[in-house]
Design a protein around this motif. Structure first.
Motif, PDB file in Angstrom:
ATOM      1  N   ALA A  64       0.870  -1.235  -0.075  1.00  0.00           N
ATOM      2  CA  ALA A  64      -0.050  -0.131  -0.106  1.00  0.00           C
ATOM      3  C   ALA A  64       0.897   1.165   0.013  1.00  0.00           C
ATOM      4  CB  ALA A  64      -0.858   0.097   1.306  1.00  0.00           C
ATOM      5  N   LEU A  65       1.865   1.218   0.622  1.00  0.00           N
ATOM      6  CA  LEU A  65       2.736   2.478   0.978  1.00  0.00           C
ATOM      7  C   LEU A  65       3.600   2.644  -0.689  1.00  0.00           C
ATOM      8  CD1 LEU A  65       4.274   4.460   2.233  1.00  0.00           C
ATOM      9  CD2 LEU A  65       5.965   2.738   2.929  1.00  0.00           C
ATOM     10  N   LEU A  66       3.927   1.568  -1.326  1.00  0.00           N
ATOM     11  CA  LEU A  66       4.700   1.596  -2.521  1.00  0.00           C
ATOM     12  C   LEU A  66       3.418   2.420  -3.535  1.00  0.00           C
ATOM     13  CD1 LEU A  66       6.494  -1.601  -2.561  1.00  0.00           C
ATOM     14  CD2 LEU A  66       7.586   0.794  -2.540  1.00  0.00           C
ATOM     15  N   ASN A  67       2.525   1.647  -3.371  1.00  0.00           N
ATOM     16  CA  ASN A  67       1.393   2.379  -4.301  1.00  0.00           C
ATOM     17  C   ASN A  67       1.103   3.828  -4.225  1.00  0.00           C
ATOM     18  OD1 ASN A  67       0.901  -0.102  -5.796  1.00  0.00           O
ATOM     19  ND2 ASN A  67      -0.773  -0.893  -4.267  1.00  0.00           N
ATOM     20  N   ALA A  68       1.161   4.105  -2.768  1.00  0.00           N
ATOM     21  CA  ALA A  68       1.053   5.700  -2.418  1.00  0.00           C
ATOM     22  C   ALA A  68       2.151   6.472  -2.980  1.00  0.00           C
ATOM     23  CB  ALA A  68       0.722   5.667  -1.031  1.00  0.00           C
ATOM     24  N   THR A 112      11.133   4.545  -9.096  1.00  0.00           N
ATOM     25  CA  THR A 112      11.112   3.236  -8.353  1.00  0.00           C
ATOM     26  C   THR A 112       9.876   2.604  -7.919  1.00  0.00           C
ATOM     27  OG1 THR A 112      13.460   3.399  -8.077  1.00  0.00           O
ATOM     28  CG2 THR A 112      12.272   1.723  -6.419  1.00  0.00           C
ATOM     29  N   PRO A 113       8.932   3.421  -6.919  1.00  0.00           N
ATOM     30  CA  PRO A 113       7.912   2.876  -6.806  1.00  0.00           C
ATOM     31  C   PRO A 113       6.782   2.491  -7.810  1.00  0.00           C
ATOM     32  CG  PRO A 113       8.394   4.836  -5.572  1.00  0.00           C
ATOM     33  CD  PRO A 113       9.318   4.774  -6.568  1.00  0.00           C
ATOM     34  N   ILE A 114       6.938   3.106  -9.079  1.00  0.00           N
ATOM     35  CA  ILE A 114       6.269   2.682 -10.276  1.00  0.00           C
ATOM     36  C   ILE A 114       6.626   1.292 -10.655  1.00  0.00           C
ATOM     37  CG2 ILE A 114       5.653   3.311 -12.395  1.00  0.00           C
ATOM     38  CD1 ILE A 114       5.809   6.605 -11.758  1.00  0.00           C
ATOM     39  N   ILE A 115       7.959   1.187 -10.951  1.00  0.00           N
ATOM     40  CA  ILE A 115       8.420  -0.208 -11.352  1.00  0.00           C
ATOM     41  C   ILE A 115       8.117  -1.211 -10.600  1.00  0.00           C
ATOM     42  CG2 ILE A 115      10.431  -1.371 -12.167  1.00  0.00           C
ATOM     43  CD1 ILE A 115      11.592   1.209 -12.969  1.00  0.00           C
ATOM     44  N   VAL A 116       8.110  -0.919  -9.124  1.00  0.00           N
ATOM     45  CA  VAL A 116       7.992  -1.856  -7.965  1.00  0.00           C
ATOM     46  C   VAL A 116       6.442  -2.500  -8.219  1.00  0.00           C
ATOM     47  CG1 VAL A 116       7.659  -2.599  -5.450  1.00  0.00           C
ATOM     48  CG2 VAL A 116       9.668  -1.225  -6.584  1.00  0.00           C
ATOM     49  N   SER A 117       5.583  -1.345  -8.225  1.00  0.00           N
ATOM     50  CA  SER A 117       4.037  -1.790  -8.288  1.00  0.00           C
ATOM     51  C   SER A 117       3.653  -2.626  -9.473  1.00  0.00           C
ATOM     52  CB  SER A 117       3.215  -0.497  -8.133  1.00  0.00           C
ATOM     53  OG  SER A 117       3.518   0.320  -6.803  1.00  0.00           O
ATOM     54  N   ILE A 118       4.096  -2.129 -10.465  1.00  0.00           N
ATOM     55  CA  ILE A 118       3.832  -2.547 -11.663  1.00  0.00           C
ATOM     56  C   ILE A 118       4.297  -4.171 -11.904  1.00  0.00           C
ATOM     57  CG2 ILE A 118       3.701  -2.726 -14.268  1.00  0.00           C
ATOM     58  CD1 ILE A 118       3.758   0.250 -14.116  1.00  0.00           C
ATOM     59  N   SER A 119       5.940  -4.191 -11.627  1.00  0.00           N
ATOM     60  CA  SER A 119       6.195  -5.469 -11.563  1.00  0.00           C
ATOM     61  C   SER A 119       5.563  -6.727 -10.697  1.00  0.00           C
ATOM     62  CB  SER A 119       7.835  -5.475 -11.365  1.00  0.00           C
ATOM     63  OG  SER A 119       7.887  -4.780  -9.934  1.00  0.00           O
ATOM     64  N   HIS A 120       5.152  -5.983  -9.377  1.00  0.00           N
ATOM     65  CA  HIS A 120       4.644  -6.802  -8.446  1.00  0.00           C
ATOM     66  C   HIS A 120       3.334  -7.387  -8.932  1.00  0.00           C
ATOM     67  CE1 HIS A 120       1.596  -6.991  -5.317  1.00  0.00           C
ATOM     68  NE2 HIS A 120       2.425  -7.881  -4.825  1.00  0.00           N
TER      69      HIS A 120
END
Length: 234
Positions: A64-68, A112-120
């Motif tokens: 949730a934090l990464l998405n935010a 980085t949060p964008i890439i983490v969220s999409i890859s997750h």
């Protein structure tokens, strides 16, 4: 109206003649953004896969934090990096403020949060398909993550390209930490803002056309990869 047509004509001439300043600004933009994207992908892709495979108590809160953080205001990132790299900051001794390196750092934090969220999201769907197989093969966590990263490489490339598209159009953080210094830290977005303020619409439009072209190229590539990925899953 005359100003518009004159600006378009001048922009066409600059593009046709491959104006040196135009090329310098474009190449610096690509160098900074490609470097930031590679670093962010090296961090974000394995992290996204790790979050998809592992279960721990605060996992949902971390996701949730990464998405935010995907909506993190760029000017706030720029301010944070500026404070950290300024002479009075903890990293001021490195002398990185108002350099391309500072711009890369700001872009890495933003995308980085964008890439983490999409890859997750992509790896989570693959993990649902591969879970029983990988468990039955007694694969280690590292092997599971490596397998998922390889099989989902097209979706993960899409995540990296999404980060690139976000970074190439960034202006707020780049202006703060780069300073828009001629022949040093002037990139497409900051140059467009500067040339528009100076009334040089020809150069501003030429830079804008290049930026639009890069954005369209990235979007077409993401679309093509998405169609290929969907086709390979059926």
């Amino acid at each position: 109206m005359n100003t518009l047509w004159e600006g378009l004509e001048q922009a066409a001439m600059l593009l046709w003649a491959l104006d040196p300043d135009l090329l310098e600004i474009t190449l610096l933009s690509l160098r900074v953004t490609v470097t930031a994207t590679l670093i962010a992908a090296a961090i974000g892709l394995p992290l996204g896969a790790w979050l998809a495979v592992n279960r721990f108590r605060l996992r949902r809160h971390v996701i949730a934090l990464l998405n935010a953080l995907m909506g993190l205001p760029p000017v706030v990132v720029g301010l944070f990096v500026y404070v950290m790299l300024s002479r009075s900051g903890p990293l001021g001794v490195l002398g990185l403020l108002f350099t391309p390196t500072a711009m890369v750092i700001a872009q890495v934090i933003i995308i980085t949060p964008i890439i983490v969220s999409i890859s997750h999201q992509a790896i989570r769907e693959l993990w649902a398909d591969y879970h029983d197989l990988l468990i039955s093969l007694n694969a280690t966590r590292r092997q599971r993550i490596a397998t998922l990263l390889f099989d989902g490489r097209r979706a993960l490339l899409t995540a990296a390209l999404a980060g690139f598209g976000r970074a190439i159009g960034e202006v707020g953080a780049i202006m703060i930490v780069g300073g828009n210094i001629d022949h040093a830290t002037r990139v497409l977005t900051t140059a467009i803002a500067l040339e528009t303020g100076k009334g040089d619409f020809g150069m501003a439009l030429a830079l804008g056309f290049i930026l639009i072209g890069l954005a369209i190229a990235v979007n077409f590539t993401v679309h093509a990869l998405s169609r290929t990925e969907r086709g390979s899953r059926w």
